[in-house]
Design an enzyme around this catalytic site. Structure first.
Site, short mmCIF file in Angstrom:
data_model
loop_
_atom_site.label_atom_id
_atom_site.label_comp_id
_atom_site.label_asym_id
_atom_site.label_seq_id
_atom_site.Cartn_x
_atom_site.Cartn_y
_atom_site.Cartn_z
N ASP A 106 0.82 -1.22 0.00
CA ASP A 106 0.00 0.00 0.00
C ASP A 106 0.85 1.26 0.00
OD1 ASP A 106 0.97 0.14 2.58
OD2 ASP A 106 -0.98 0.33 3.55
N ASN A 173 8.26 6.42 10.42
CA ASN A 173 8.61 5.16 9.75
C ASN A 173 7.86 5.06 8.43
OD1 ASN A 173 9.18 2.50 9.08
ND2 ASN A 173 7.67 1.66 10.51
N HIS A 349 -14.85 17.49 -37.69
CA HIS A 349 -15.93 17.91 -36.77
C HIS A 349 -16.98 16.82 -36.57
CE1 HIS A 349 -14.71 21.69 -38.93
NE2 HIS A 349 -14.91 20.92 -39.99
N TYR A 352 -18.70 10.05 -35.50
CA TYR A 352 -18.40 8.81 -34.80
C TYR A 352 -17.81 7.83 -35.80
CZ TYR A 352 -18.67 4.28 -32.68
OH TYR A 352 -18.33 3.03 -32.22
N ASN A 363 -11.10 12.67 -46.72
CA ASN A 363 -11.73 13.68 -45.88
C ASN A 363 -13.09 13.19 -45.40
OD1 ASN A 363 -11.63 16.80 -45.18
ND2 ASN A 363 -13.72 16.25 -45.78
N ALA A 366 -18.19 16.82 -41.74
CA ALA A 366 -18.80 17.03 -40.43
C ALA A 366 -20.03 16.16 -40.24
CB ALA A 366 -19.18 18.50 -40.28
C1 UD1 Z 1 2.69 0.60 9.36
C2 UD1 Z 1 3.81 0.67 10.41
C3 UD1 Z 1 4.06 2.14 10.75
C4 UD1 Z 1 4.42 2.91 9.51
C5 UD1 Z 1 3.33 2.74 8.43
C6 UD1 Z 1 3.80 3.33 7.12
C7 UD1 Z 1 3.75 -1.36 11.79
C8 UD1 Z 1 3.29 -1.93 13.07
N1 UD1 Z 1 3.43 -0.08 11.58
O1 UD1 Z 1 1.49 1.09 9.95
O2 UD1 Z 1 5.12 2.25 11.69
O3 UD1 Z 1 4.59 4.29 9.82
O4 UD1 Z 1 3.05 1.35 8.21
O5 UD1 Z 1 2.79 3.28 6.16
O6 UD1 Z 1 4.40 -2.03 11.02
N2 UD1 Z 1 -0.17 -6.15 6.44
C9 UD1 Z 1 -0.20 -7.52 6.27
N3 UD1 Z 1 -0.67 -8.29 7.27
C10 UD1 Z 1 -1.11 -7.78 8.45
C11 UD1 Z 1 -1.08 -6.38 8.62
C12 UD1 Z 1 -0.59 -5.60 7.60
O7 UD1 Z 1 0.18 -8.03 5.21
O8 UD1 Z 1 -1.50 -8.57 9.33
C13 UD1 Z 1 0.34 -5.31 5.33
C14 UD1 Z 1 -0.72 -4.37 4.76
O9 UD1 Z 1 -1.36 -4.96 3.64
C15 UD1 Z 1 0.10 -3.16 4.35
C16 UD1 Z 1 1.28 -3.17 5.31
O10 UD1 Z 1 1.36 -4.48 5.84
O11 UD1 Z 1 0.58 -3.29 3.04
C17 UD1 Z 1 1.14 -2.15 6.44
O12 UD1 Z 1 0.01 -2.46 7.22
P1 UD1 Z 1 -0.96 -1.35 7.82
O13 UD1 Z 1 -1.99 -2.02 8.65
O14 UD1 Z 1 -1.43 -0.46 6.74
O15 UD1 Z 1 0.06 -0.58 8.80
P2 UD1 Z 1 0.01 0.90 9.29
O16 UD1 Z 1 -0.98 1.02 10.39
O17 UD1 Z 1 -0.14 1.81 8.14
CA CA Z 2 -0.65 1.52 5.95
#
Ligand code: UD1
Ligand code: CA
Length: 436
Positions: A106, A173, A349, A352, A363, A366
């Site tokens: 994401d 982070n 002009h 479709y 050509n 229109a």
């Molecule tokens: C996480 C970080 C946070 C950081 C932020 C950045 C942790 C605990 N927190 O928070 O420090 O600032 O990302 O965007 O790591 N996912 C899984 N399985 C799970 C949970 C999550 O695959 O069980 C994946 C999600 O699909 C996503 C990513 O891990 O791609 C991050 O998970 P998300 O729940 O969005 O974490 P944040 O709360 O955003």
């Molecule tokens: Ca996230």
């Protein structure tokens, strides 16, 4: 393989309020996850492990079609980022890579350059863990925060765990982390879920590593690259950022946009030299524009190849596999679908043109309509070179109009026309005095 990449994409994405899985939401008409997979693939000597949830299993085929070099791990229950990494490590049995890079499905804008620079630092400084950090634009944000003691990174605290909400932190982070693979495997088991969300946080490894005196540092990058998507508002923001990057790229490559903020690009848009784009132009997927082209305002193009010296618009819609060859002109209020337009054709002009083949120097007057649909099937219209189609003609397909023919204005043409033929329907103009 010297580098293992784990992409986390199993999160529920519940905050999106969408039936589509979060990582399949589009940025620049391309799923977020595919942006991340492209970046991952651009790094040298890698192996990629993608962590997905069971509910994403239906998408496996779609992913495999595009990326055949992945291993999939299924995370049974979404118990946090550390738990997700744990499910990936189950596939690591024969893995000899020294370094593991964690990416999020994401967070699609992280660049190859940032990752390569961070990897370089990781190797040069002989680190055990490197966190890619950033200084968020908005101080009120949901990112995890980096905690320092004597300038040394000692832990990461999740926003939800911070007691004093007014406390200020410089660095956040991004989610991207680089680990010494062995130390990651050895220490993951020490993470507990004693927190508000009852989740296993990958970020807890910073404190665990620190307590064991392992070498930790962070590498800061532009916050725009690390924008994560948890809601539709954030998706819109990431898309906006993606558009800015694309616009800058094209401006730096000599494309002139009079109002750049109003031009929309797709991930795969190609544009040649000396091209002018007027305000409010939308370029969907598969648009390839060659040199000396003018795209006038309010044109909507997808799946179209535009050759040299072509002028398009204003107010055109061109779609579904169209080719427009050199020196042609497509003017206002024209829609073209699944058609081949040869050199020096003018459709100036209100037309479709669907399922058609128009040969050179022809050509199209229109208001000309190709009647390509009989209610059941679509049919083709073939128009030869040097033809002149009079205004307001209806061309009923299937239809062939051969080279050099002229169609009179307002003609319904429902039979093939041989070459060099003049065609019109006989219906005289009646004039009567109204009063008689
Ligand atoms: C996480 C970080 C946070 C950081 C932020 C950045 C942790 C605990 N927190 O928070 O420090 O600032 O990302 O965007 O790591 N996912 C899984 N399985 C799970 C949970 C999550 O695959 O069980 C994946 C999600 O699909 C996503 C990513 O891990 O791609 C991050 O998970 P998300 O729940 O969005 O974490 P944040 O709360 O955003
Ligand atoms: Ca996230």
């Amino acid at each position: 393989m010297s580098l293992s990449i784990i992409i986390l994409a199993a999160g529920k994405g519940s905050r999106m309020l969408s039936t589509k899985p979060k990582v399949f939401q589009d940025v620049g008409n391309f799923p977020m996850l595919f942006h991340v997979l492209n970046t991952a693939n651009s790094l040298k000597n890698n192996s990629i492990n993608l962590v997905i949830s069971k509910s994403l299993s239906d998408y496996k085929v779609l992913i495999k079609e595009k990326y055949n070099n992945l291993t999939f791990s299924i995370q049974d229950r979404q118990q946090g980022t550390a738990d997700a990494v744990k499910s990936a490590l189950k596939n690591f049995k024969n893995n000899s890579s020294k370094i593991t890079l964690i990416l999020y499905g994401d967070t699609p804008l992280v660049s190859k350059e940032t990752l390569n620079n961070a990897l370089q630092k990781f190797k040069k400084d002989n680190l055990d863990l490197c966190v890619i950090s950033m200084e968020a634009e908005n101080k009120k944000n949901s990112y995890g925060k980096l905690i320092f003691k004597n300038k040394k990174l000692i832990s990461i605290i999740e926003q939800s765990e911070i007691k004093n909400k007014n406390e200020y932190f410089n660095f956040c982070n991004s989610g991207v982390m680089i680990f010494n693979t062995k130390k990651l495997i050895d220490n993951l088991k020490f993470i507990k879920n004693q927190n508000k969300k009852k989740e296993f946080y990958l970020t807890d490894l910073v404190e665990i590593f620190n307590k064991k005196n392992l070498l930790i540092d962070h590498f800061s990058c532009r916050y725009q690259e690390t924008l994560g998507v948890n809601s539709m508002i954030e998706l819109a923001r990431v898309n906006n950022e993606f558009q800015k990057v694309k616009r800058n790229y094209f401006l730096n490559n000599g494309v002139y946009m009079q109002a750049p903020d109003t031009v929309y690009f797709s991930y795969d848009t190609k544009i040649g030299k000396n091209v002018i784009i007027q305000p409010n132009v939308y370029l969907g997927p598969l648009v390839d524009i060659k040199n000396n082209v003018i795209l006038r305002s309010f044109s909507y193009l997808e799946n179209v190849k535009v050759f040299n010296n072509v002028t398009i618009g204003p107010f055109t819609r061109i779609r579904d596999g169209v080719e427009i060859k050199d020196d042609s002109k497509v003017g206002n209020f024209v829609e073209i679908k699944k058609s081949r337009i040869a050199k020096n054709v003018k459709i100036s002009h209100l037309s479709y043109i669907g399922d058609s083949n128009i040969n050179k120097n022809t050509n199209i007057g229109a208001g000309t309509i190709t009647c390509n649909y009989d209610g059941v099937k679509k049919h083709k219209t073939m128009i030869g070179e040097d033809c002149f189609i009079g205004s307001n003609s209806s061309l009923v397909a299937p239809l062939k109009i051969k080279k050099g023919s002229v169609i009179g204005a307002g003609t319904v043409v429902n039979k093939d026309i041989p070459h060099e033929t003049l065609v019109y329907r006989k219906s005289e103009l009646i004039k009567k005095n109204k009063k008689k």
